[in-house]
Design a protein around this motif. Structure first.
Motif, PDB file in Angstrom:
ATOM      1  N   GLY A 142       0.728  -1.137  -0.063  1.00 57.13           N
ATOM      2  CA  GLY A 142      -0.084  -0.070   0.134  1.00 57.13           C
ATOM      3  C   GLY A 142       0.951   1.064  -0.032  1.00 57.13           C
ATOM      4  O   GLY A 142       0.610   2.393  -0.722  1.00 57.13           O
ATOM      5  N   LEU A 143       2.081   1.262   0.547  1.00 56.11           N
ATOM      6  CA  LEU A 143       2.800   2.318   0.725  1.00 56.11           C
ATOM      7  C   LEU A 143       3.423   2.874  -0.700  1.00 56.11           C
ATOM      8  O   LEU A 143       3.652   3.623  -1.017  1.00 56.11           O
ATOM      9  CB  LEU A 143       3.970   2.226   1.824  1.00 56.11           C
ATOM     10  N   LEU A 144       3.899   1.404  -1.240  1.00 58.45           N
ATOM     11  CA  LEU A 144       4.481   1.533  -2.591  1.00 58.45           C
ATOM     12  C   LEU A 144       3.428   2.061  -3.654  1.00 58.45           C
ATOM     13  O   LEU A 144       3.583   3.137  -4.540  1.00 58.45           O
ATOM     14  CB  LEU A 144       4.916   0.053  -3.155  1.00 58.45           C
ATOM     15  N   LEU A 145       2.318   1.614  -3.458  1.00 54.54           N
ATOM     16  CA  LEU A 145       0.913   1.940  -4.545  1.00 54.54           C
ATOM     17  C   LEU A 145       0.969   3.693  -4.152  1.00 54.54           C
ATOM     18  O   LEU A 145       0.699   4.303  -4.910  1.00 54.54           O
ATOM     19  CB  LEU A 145      -0.151   1.377  -4.149  1.00 54.54           C
ATOM     20  N   GLY A 146       0.768   4.170  -2.955  1.00 57.13           N
ATOM     21  CA  GLY A 146       0.709   5.463  -2.715  1.00 57.13           C
ATOM     22  C   GLY A 146       1.667   6.342  -3.306  1.00 57.13           C
ATOM     23  O   GLY A 146       1.211   7.373  -3.725  1.00 57.13           O
ATOM     24  N   LEU A 147       2.883   5.961  -3.109  1.00 59.73           N
ATOM     25  CA  LEU A 147       3.974   6.494  -3.812  1.00 59.73           C
ATOM     26  C   LEU A 147       4.080   6.702  -5.085  1.00 59.73           C
ATOM     27  O   LEU A 147       4.300   7.765  -5.790  1.00 59.73           O
ATOM     28  CB  LEU A 147       5.404   5.904  -3.364  1.00 59.73           C
ATOM     29  N   GLN A 148       3.559   5.557  -5.905  1.00 56.83           N
ATOM     30  CA  GLN A 148       3.238   5.477  -7.301  1.00 56.83           C
ATOM     31  C   GLN A 148       2.187   6.536  -7.719  1.00 56.83           C
ATOM     32  O   GLN A 148       2.312   7.374  -8.646  1.00 56.83           O
ATOM     33  CB  GLN A 148       2.979   4.328  -7.757  1.00 56.83           C
ATOM     34  N   MET A 149       0.944   6.566  -7.210  1.00 62.02           N
ATOM     35  CA  MET A 149       0.070   7.325  -7.296  1.00 62.02           C
ATOM     36  C   MET A 149       0.356   8.852  -7.405  1.00 62.02           C
ATOM     37  O   MET A 149       0.009   9.576  -7.958  1.00 62.02           O
ATOM     38  CB  MET A 149      -1.305   6.922  -6.396  1.00 62.02           C
ATOM     39  N   LEU A 170      -7.455  11.321 -13.183  1.00 61.48           N
ATOM     40  CA  LEU A 170      -6.850  10.313 -13.936  1.00 61.48           C
ATOM     41  C   LEU A 170      -5.855   9.339 -13.437  1.00 61.48           C
ATOM     42  O   LEU A 170      -5.716   8.166 -13.908  1.00 61.48           O
ATOM     43  CB  LEU A 170      -6.082  11.376 -15.071  1.00 61.48           C
ATOM     44  N   THR A 171      -5.327   9.760 -12.291  1.00 55.25           N
ATOM     45  CA  THR A 171      -4.424   8.759 -11.666  1.00 55.25           C
ATOM     46  C   THR A 171      -5.202   7.573 -10.779  1.00 55.25           C
ATOM     47  O   THR A 171      -4.559   6.521 -11.034  1.00 55.25           O
ATOM     48  CB  THR A 171      -3.733   9.585 -10.360  1.00 55.25           C
ATOM     49  N   LEU A 172      -6.373   7.911 -10.562  1.00 57.51           N
ATOM     50  CA  LEU A 172      -7.023   6.739 -10.077  1.00 57.51           C
ATOM     51  C   LEU A 172      -7.721   5.838 -11.130  1.00 57.51           C
ATOM     52  O   LEU A 172      -7.702   4.677 -10.736  1.00 57.51           O
ATOM     53  CB  LEU A 172      -8.498   7.322  -9.223  1.00 57.51           C
ATOM     54  N   LEU A 173      -7.870   6.447 -12.279  1.00 54.25           N
ATOM     55  CA  LEU A 173      -8.028   5.592 -13.596  1.00 54.25           C
ATOM     56  C   LEU A 173      -6.947   4.580 -13.831  1.00 54.25           C
ATOM     57  O   LEU A 173      -7.361   3.620 -14.172  1.00 54.25           O
ATOM     58  CB  LEU A 173      -8.791   6.473 -14.660  1.00 54.25           C
ATOM     59  N   LEU A 174      -5.730   5.491 -13.824  1.00 54.10           N
ATOM     60  CA  LEU A 174      -4.525   4.433 -14.113  1.00 54.10           C
ATOM     61  C   LEU A 174      -4.237   3.321 -13.353  1.00 54.10           C
ATOM     62  O   LEU A 174      -3.771   2.245 -13.427  1.00 54.10           O
ATOM     63  CB  LEU A 174      -3.215   5.497 -14.101  1.00 54.10           C
TER      64      LEU A 174
END
Length: 246
Positions: A142-149, A170-174
């Motif tokens: 989850g931390l990695l996903l948060g940093l990516q987003m 658009l970030t949430l759609l990606l």
């Protein structure tokens, strides 16, 4: 750090999390018996039927942690960071991008881990374990996903200067696009794709945030693409001309 939130916010956030954790500790516990498992919530029994208590708890908590941690990291830093990277000078934008990403992630790390206090207490009350390996893996992913987003949202906000909200959308759609593209990694060759096309798609998928919790263990070898790729693209976007305003 105060750019991302005042000390009063952080103290209040911690107090609320501790209060909820206390309620969970006093009012929730799990029972595993011969007739099945159940969860007691302030004296009210919720039967789980044939499902084991461990599989039920982990199955629900993993997805919730992955979703919540990533969104707290993103929303806790996106607004101030997007303003920081909107400076007119390129040097200021680059400085704001790298420094703001680090500080914003640190702030999101604090908020997300403090918010997980009730979850760890719930795990202890249901499973007898405070930090199960499955939940620790979901937290790390989850931390990695948060940093990516966060990186993708700042990149898109730089490209779509007139609407930061649209960049966030658009970030949430990606994030939802990544798992859909994974289908072609498994069946692309069967559909007539060449090995080079499948490999190029694999690189793209690793660059994108993933809405689905990965089943594989966390691997540091994935960081150069999953984090380094958006970081490099974001830095290049900071070099684009600021553009004049009418």
């Amino acid at each position: 750090m105060d750019r991302f939130g005042s000390s009063k916010l952080r103290i209040g956030w911690a107090l609320v999390s501790l209060f909820v954790a206390g309620l969970v500790a006093m009012g929730v516990r799990g029972q595993q018996g011969d007739l099945g498992s159940q969860v007691l919530v302030f004296g009210t029994a919720i039967p789980l039927g044939a499902d084991s208590l461990r599989s039920y708890a982990l199955g629900n908590l993993q997805g919730a942690m992955y979703w919540a941690v990533s969104l707290v990291v993103l929303l806790g830093a996106f607004g101030p960071l997007s303003q920081w990277t909107a400076a007119s000078a390129r040097g200021e934008r680059l400085k704001g991008f790298f420094a703001g990403t680090g500080l914003g992630f640190a702030h999101g790390l604090y908020l997300s881990q403090v918010a997980l206090l009730p979850v760890w207490v719930l795990s202890w009350r249901l499973l007898g374990e405070v930090w199960p390996a499955e939940l620790l893996r979901a937290d790390l992913h989850g931390l990695l996903l948060g940093l990516q987003m966060l990186l993708w949202s700042v990149l898109l906000a730089r490209l779509i200067k007139s609407s930061a909200g649209l960049a966030l959308l658009l970030t949430l759609l990606l994030r939802e696009l990544g798992p859909r593209l994974s289908f072609f990694l498994d069946f692309g060759v069967d559909l007539g794709w060449s090995a080079g096309q499948v490999r190029a798609l694999e690189v793209l998928v690793r660059l994108l945030p993933m809405a689905q919790l990965p089943s594989d263990p966390f691997s540091p070898l994935a960081l150069p693409l999953s984090v380094g790729g958006p970081l490099l693209l974001g830095a290049l976007a900071m070099l684009l001309p600021a553009g004049g305003r009418k």
